[in-house]
Write a protein that holds these residues in place. Structure first.
Motif, short mmCIF file in Angstrom:
data_model
loop_
_atom_site.label_atom_id
_atom_site.label_comp_id
_atom_site.label_asym_id
_atom_site.label_seq_id
_atom_site.Cartn_x
_atom_site.Cartn_y
_atom_site.Cartn_z
N ARG A 1 0.53 -1.42 -0.12
CA ARG A 1 -0.20 0.23 -0.04
C ARG A 1 1.05 1.69 0.10
NH1 ARG A 1 -3.71 -0.13 -2.74
NH2 ARG A 1 -4.74 1.73 -1.34
N SER A 2 1.94 1.19 0.56
CA SER A 2 2.58 1.92 0.62
C SER A 2 3.39 2.70 -0.92
CB SER A 2 3.70 2.50 2.00
OG SER A 2 3.52 1.90 3.58
N THR A 3 4.06 1.78 -1.03
CA THR A 3 4.58 2.23 -2.27
C THR A 3 3.46 2.48 -3.77
OG1 THR A 3 5.98 0.17 -2.44
CG2 THR A 3 5.91 1.20 -4.20
N ARG A 4 2.27 1.44 -3.06
CA ARG A 4 1.27 2.43 -4.52
C ARG A 4 0.55 4.01 -3.99
NH1 ARG A 4 0.91 1.25 -9.41
NH2 ARG A 4 -0.50 1.87 -9.30
N TRP A 5 1.14 4.17 -3.02
CA TRP A 5 1.02 5.71 -2.41
C TRP A 5 1.86 6.47 -3.11
CZ3 TRP A 5 -1.36 4.14 2.27
CH2 TRP A 5 -3.17 3.19 2.53
N GLY B 1 7.82 14.32 -4.82
CA GLY B 1 8.85 15.17 -3.67
C GLY B 1 8.96 14.53 -2.35
N ARG B 2 8.93 14.90 -1.16
CA ARG B 2 9.26 14.70 -0.34
C ARG B 2 8.05 13.65 0.36
NH1 ARG B 2 9.23 19.03 4.38
NH2 ARG B 2 11.83 20.00 3.36
N THR B 3 6.88 14.08 -0.24
CA THR B 3 6.13 12.97 0.05
C THR B 3 6.50 11.93 -0.85
OG1 THR B 3 4.29 14.82 0.59
CG2 THR B 3 3.04 12.04 0.49
N LYS B 4 6.84 11.60 -1.43
CA LYS B 4 6.92 10.34 -2.40
C LYS B 4 8.04 9.85 -2.12
CE LYS B 4 7.78 8.76 -7.03
NZ LYS B 4 8.20 8.64 -7.76
N ARG B 5 8.97 10.40 -1.02
CA ARG B 5 10.32 9.76 -0.79
C ARG B 5 9.90 9.33 0.57
NH1 ARG B 5 12.60 14.38 -2.31
NH2 ARG B 5 12.41 15.92 -0.43
N ASN B 6 8.72 9.62 1.65
CA ASN B 6 8.07 9.80 2.51
C ASN B 6 7.87 7.96 2.38
OD1 ASN B 6 9.33 10.85 3.74
ND2 ASN B 6 7.60 12.69 4.16
N TRP B 7 6.79 8.11 1.52
CA TRP B 7 6.17 6.16 1.38
C TRP B 7 7.09 5.77 1.31
CZ3 TRP B 7 1.70 5.97 3.71
CH2 TRP B 7 0.89 6.58 4.20
N LEU B 8 8.25 5.71 0.32
CA LEU B 8 8.81 5.04 -0.01
C LEU B 8 9.98 4.60 1.04
CD1 LEU B 8 9.87 6.43 -3.70
CD2 LEU B 8 9.02 3.84 -3.32
N THR B 9 9.78 5.45 2.03
CA THR B 9 10.33 4.35 2.83
C THR B 9 9.81 3.70 4.24
OG1 THR B 9 11.91 7.04 3.49
CG2 THR B 9 12.21 5.87 5.29
N PHE B 10 9.18 4.32 4.10
CA PHE B 10 7.71 3.60 4.93
C PHE B 10 7.72 2.10 4.48
CE2 PHE B 10 4.03 2.37 6.74
CZ PHE B 10 3.86 3.14 8.01
N ALA B 11 7.70 1.96 3.16
CA ALA B 11 7.23 0.76 2.48
C ALA B 11 8.64 0.11 2.78
CB ALA B 11 7.36 1.10 0.90
N SER B 12 10.02 0.97 2.63
CA SER B 12 11.50 0.01 2.49
C SER B 12 11.48 -0.68 4.32
CB SER B 12 11.83 0.62 2.49
OG SER B 12 12.39 1.66 1.12
N PHE B 13 11.18 0.30 5.66
CA PHE B 13 10.73 -0.31 6.82
C PHE B 13 9.82 -0.88 6.98
CE2 PHE B 13 14.20 3.35 7.98
CZ PHE B 13 13.94 2.97 8.59
N SER B 14 8.49 -0.85 6.58
CA SER B 14 7.40 -2.57 6.45
C SER B 14 8.13 -3.18 5.82
CB SER B 14 6.40 -1.85 5.69
OG SER B 14 5.76 -0.40 6.31
N LEU B 15 8.28 -3.74 4.62
CA LEU B 15 8.88 -4.86 4.28
C LEU B 15 10.26 -4.91 4.72
CD1 LEU B 15 7.39 -7.23 1.91
CD2 LEU B 15 9.55 -5.73 0.65
N GLY B 16 11.12 -4.17 4.95
CA GLY B 16 12.63 -5.08 5.57
C GLY B 16 11.93 -5.65 6.96
N LEU B 17 11.39 -4.62 7.77
CA LEU B 17 11.41 -5.37 9.51
C LEU B 17 10.32 -6.11 9.84
CD1 LEU B 17 11.55 -4.48 12.73
CD2 LEU B 17 9.45 -3.39 12.26
N GLY B 18 9.31 -6.98 8.62
CA GLY B 18 8.55 -7.35 8.49
C GLY B 18 9.42 -8.98 8.19
#
Length: 257
Positions: A30-34, A40-57
């Motif tokens: 979901r984070s990557t789709r968003w 800009g910064r919003t895109k980087r934030n969602w990609l970072t959130f996706a990275s932590f979500s999958l990596g931590l998972g």
């Protein structure tokens, strides 16, 4: 050779680890789709959130599954710095793959390159986590089975990146996340099937590191905090009808000479 138990608590650790892998996959998709709908910064934030979500998972799935791993007659401890490093490796390599598809203008090539790189990184995370084990003896691996686990990791990572790029809608993501969870678990347990433990009583007991159960409290607190943060992030997520913002909005500004 020590007698290995992969699930000493029965189905508890496999079931919980699978659930965590599914949650991480769901958040990442979901984070990557968003992220693909923003800039800009919003895109980087969602990609970072996706990275932590999958990596931590993925890392949490591995470690929770390892709570059920025992060797008869010995106490297994884990080197804390190496265990923490395996988490950083998981987040970093998954992040590299997700940012690749997030910014690439050639989606197919990005998925293939990112999938290979991320899959190899996930496998490195798994075997780095195994290298953190401390017991009176040594571990050995069956090369063919190790190769199979790496291949599964690459395929799973490629499928995850493809899904993040192509799957849209809540129901589609909810259906893809359990499939990705199966792939992540398959990689882990294939890798574990390659392990043999050779005990050496002369080494004495493993004195350094922490036993697996000592990680439960910080792991539970960390996951709980992350789930709470995820709920807050979902509350401000783009709507279903969100689209990429146009380059210019409203009336064009006059040109300055």
């Amino acid at each position: 050779m020590g007698h290995i138990h992969h699930a000493v608590y029965g189905w508890l650790t496999p079931a919980v680890s699978y659930a965590v892998a599914c949650i991480g996959s769901l958040l990442a998709l979901r984070s990557t789709r968003w992220a693909l709908l923003t800039r800009g910064r919003t895109k980087r934030n969602w990609l970072t959130f996706a990275s932590f979500s999958l990596g931590l998972g993925i890392w949490s799935m591995h470690f929770i599954a390892m709570l059920g791993f025992t060797v008869s007659g010995v106490e297994i401890r884990y080197d804390v710095p190496l265990t923490a490093l395996s988490l950083l490796v998981a987040v970093a390599v998954v992040g590299a793959g997700i940012f690749t598809i997030g910014y690439s203008r050639r989606p197919l090539g990005a998925v293939l390159v990112g999938g290979v790189f991320t899959g190899l990184g996930v496998a490195a995370m798994h075997y780095l986590g195994m290298a953190a084990m401390r017991l009176p003896g040594s571990l050995s691996y069956t090369p063919v089975t190790v190769g199979a686990s790496v291949a599964i990791a690459v395929l799973a990572a490629t499928a995850a990146l493809w899904a993040a790029l192509n799957i849209q809608g809540t129901l589609a993501v909810a259906g893809a996340a359990p499939v990705m969870g199966v792939a992540v678990c398959a990689m882990h347990y294939t890798g574990m099937a390659a392990v043999s433990v050779h005990l050496d009583p002369g080494e004495g007991s493993a004195a350094s590191g922490m036993v697996a159960l000592e990680f439960i409290f910080p792991l539970a607190v960390g996951l709980g905090t992350y789930v709470f943060a995820s709920a807050l992030a979902f509350a401000v997520a783009p709507s279903k009808t969100a689209r990429r913002p146009p380059v210019l909005t409203g009336r064009a500004a006059p040109l300055r000479r």
